[in-house]
Design an enzyme around this catalytic site. Structure first.
Site, PDB file in Angstrom:
ATOM      1  N   LYS A 106       1.173  -0.938   0.172  1.00 56.87           N
ATOM      2  CA  LYS A 106       0.150  -0.181  -0.097  1.00 56.87           C
ATOM      3  C   LYS A 106       0.831   1.048  -0.246  1.00 56.87           C
ATOM      4  O   LYS A 106       1.527   1.566   0.444  1.00 56.87           O
ATOM      5  CB  LYS A 106      -0.762  -0.401   1.402  1.00 56.87           C
ATOM      6  CG  LYS A 106      -1.801  -1.530   1.441  1.00 56.87           C
ATOM      7  CD  LYS A 106      -2.726  -1.292   0.675  1.00 56.87           C
ATOM      8  CE  LYS A 106      -4.130  -2.492   0.404  1.00 56.87           C
ATOM      9  NZ  LYS A 106      -5.092  -2.393  -0.690  1.00 56.87           N
ATOM     10  N   HIS A 147     -10.381  -7.980  -8.144  1.00 54.90           N
ATOM     11  CA  HIS A 147      -9.979  -7.900  -6.886  1.00 54.90           C
ATOM     12  C   HIS A 147     -10.737  -8.894  -5.601  1.00 54.90           C
ATOM     13  O   HIS A 147     -11.751  -9.562  -5.875  1.00 54.90           O
ATOM     14  CB  HIS A 147     -10.357  -6.384  -6.926  1.00 54.90           C
ATOM     15  CG  HIS A 147     -10.205  -6.439  -4.762  1.00 54.90           C
ATOM     16  ND1 HIS A 147     -11.599  -6.182  -4.113  1.00 54.90           N
ATOM     17  CD2 HIS A 147      -9.715  -5.927  -4.376  1.00 54.90           C
ATOM     18  CE1 HIS A 147     -11.395  -5.819  -2.609  1.00 54.90           C
ATOM     19  NE2 HIS A 147      -9.941  -5.243  -3.237  1.00 54.90           N
TER      20      HIS A 147
END
Length: 387
Positions: free
Chosen positions: A189, A319
């Protein structure tokens, strides 16, 4: 629920004139092993993620066939999904389970006043997945084979070890463990308030991984100006992609970035309909699309968009929910990436074969998963409908 395959000749015979007899919904709250934070937390827009809320559907037919499917939500929406499907579920009772498109349309009309995206379709997704699972189980085939597979495995990358609450050293350790377990790529991230810290962490992980596959995910936290600057800075790291640099519904902005930089841009996980995904394509997007079957409304709309994405020569990286997406990715013309999260493991008896950077389609019928007693113990409420 069992995974016993029915002999093909018997399955064909028994499926004629079959009807959905019972449907059971389960509202399940699965705690995560520890709280995780992405850029939405560090920018003050959300709280750390501590659980995943699941909506399971189990159905049986008059001829004794079974199917299981699920949808999910994070932070909010789980109760709404359960309540919406509970309100309209009786529409599916008595219908022929083979008529998946017809059933889907009937549920859309039953909930038409709340639209055809978001909670409404995410709730229906759980039933849609269960119907495909049933159809493949009845045929004695893995779902990928029923749909028509291009491959028996896909490239796989891990995300769960790369969240922002973890130090660089922790992320390195988890990346090493993932690679040693057979996973091929690592995603971390980014999108923190201090962009310099993002670059420091990315540089450290790139050095640690060598030239191995490496992705980053900003979780929608940059504006257009910052996204352009960051994409330019990130070009040096030879990334597989830069994910969600902008607001998920900024189709024009994502299209512009995808046409400007050498590093591919990935987005789409937050979009909740085929129309929203096609907004990207219509804006000129040329990046990697990341549809999420539970979020887009199930396998029925996922396959519709996948056909359109393939027509436009877009790469695919679904996803989350690898238990569903492994099968769907295997049917895509060009080899996709499948995202690995171990978070849902406590809910399923079986484990997926992962080795040599690939995640393999199970040889079991349907999705290839049965629910655990742990899933039952985490169930907060259930509702059963029957003919």
């Amino acid at each position: 629920m069992t995974q016993t395959a029915t002999p093909p000749s018997q399955a064909v015979h028994n499926s004629a004139g079959d009807r959905i007899r019972t449907i059971t919904l389960s509202h399940v709250v699965l705690p995560l092993p520890y709280a995780v934070s992405d850029a939405k937390v560090l920018t003050g827009r959300q709280k750390p993620l501590t659980e995943t809320v699941m909506l399971f559907v189990e159905l049986t037919t008059e001829h004794g066939f079974e199917g299981m499917g699920f949808s999910y939500s994070k932070r909010a929406g789980g109760k709404a999904q359960y309540a919406h499907l509970k309100e309209i579920m009786d529409v599916a009772i008595g219908q022929d389970p083979s008529d998946i498109a017809k059933i889907y349309e009937s549920l859309m009309w039953a909930g038409a006043s709340v639209g055809r995206s978001g909670v409404a379709t995410q709730a229906v997704a759980a039933l849609d997945v269960a119907l495909y699972d049933l159809k493949a189980r009845r045929a004695g085939l893995p779902l990928a084979k029923l749909l028509g597979a291009h491959r028996d495995s896909c490239r796989v990358y891990n995300t769960s070890g790369g969240f922002l609450q973890a130090s660089v050293e922790e992320i390195k350790e988890k990346a090493t463990a993932s690679l040693e377990s057979g996973i091929g790529g690592i995603k971390i991230k980014v999108g923190q308030p201090d962009w310099r810290e993002d670059l420091r962490r990315v540089a450290a992980l790139r050095e640690h991984l060598g030239d191995g596959p490496f992705m980053v995910d900003a979780n929608q936290q940059w504006d257009r100006a910052r996204a352009r600057r960051m994409c330019r800075e990130l070009e040096q790291f030879d990334l597989v992609w830069i994910e969600e640099p902008l607001d998920a519904w900024d189709h024009v902005g994502h299209a512009d970035l995808s046409q400007t930089f050498d590093t591919p841009i990935a987005t789409g996980e937050m979009l909740t309909s085929v129309a929203e995904h096609m907004g990207l394509v219509d804006a000129g997007y040329r990046g990697i699309v990341q549809p999420d079957a539970p979020r887009i409304g199930g396998i029925t709309p996922f396959l519709k968009f996948a056909t359109l994405a393939a027509h436009h020569r877009l790469d695919l990286a679904p996803h989350y929910a690898m238990e569903i997406h492994l099968h769907l990715a295997a049917t895509y013309p060009t080899e996709p990436w499948v995202e690995h999260f171990e978070w849902l493991n406590p809910l399923f008896e079986e484990r997926i074969d992962i080795r040599d950077g690939q995640i393999f389609v199970p040889d079991r019928p349907g999705l290839g998963f049965t629910l655990t007693e742990r899933m039952r113990s985490l169930t907060l409420e259930t509702a059963t409908f029957s003919a």
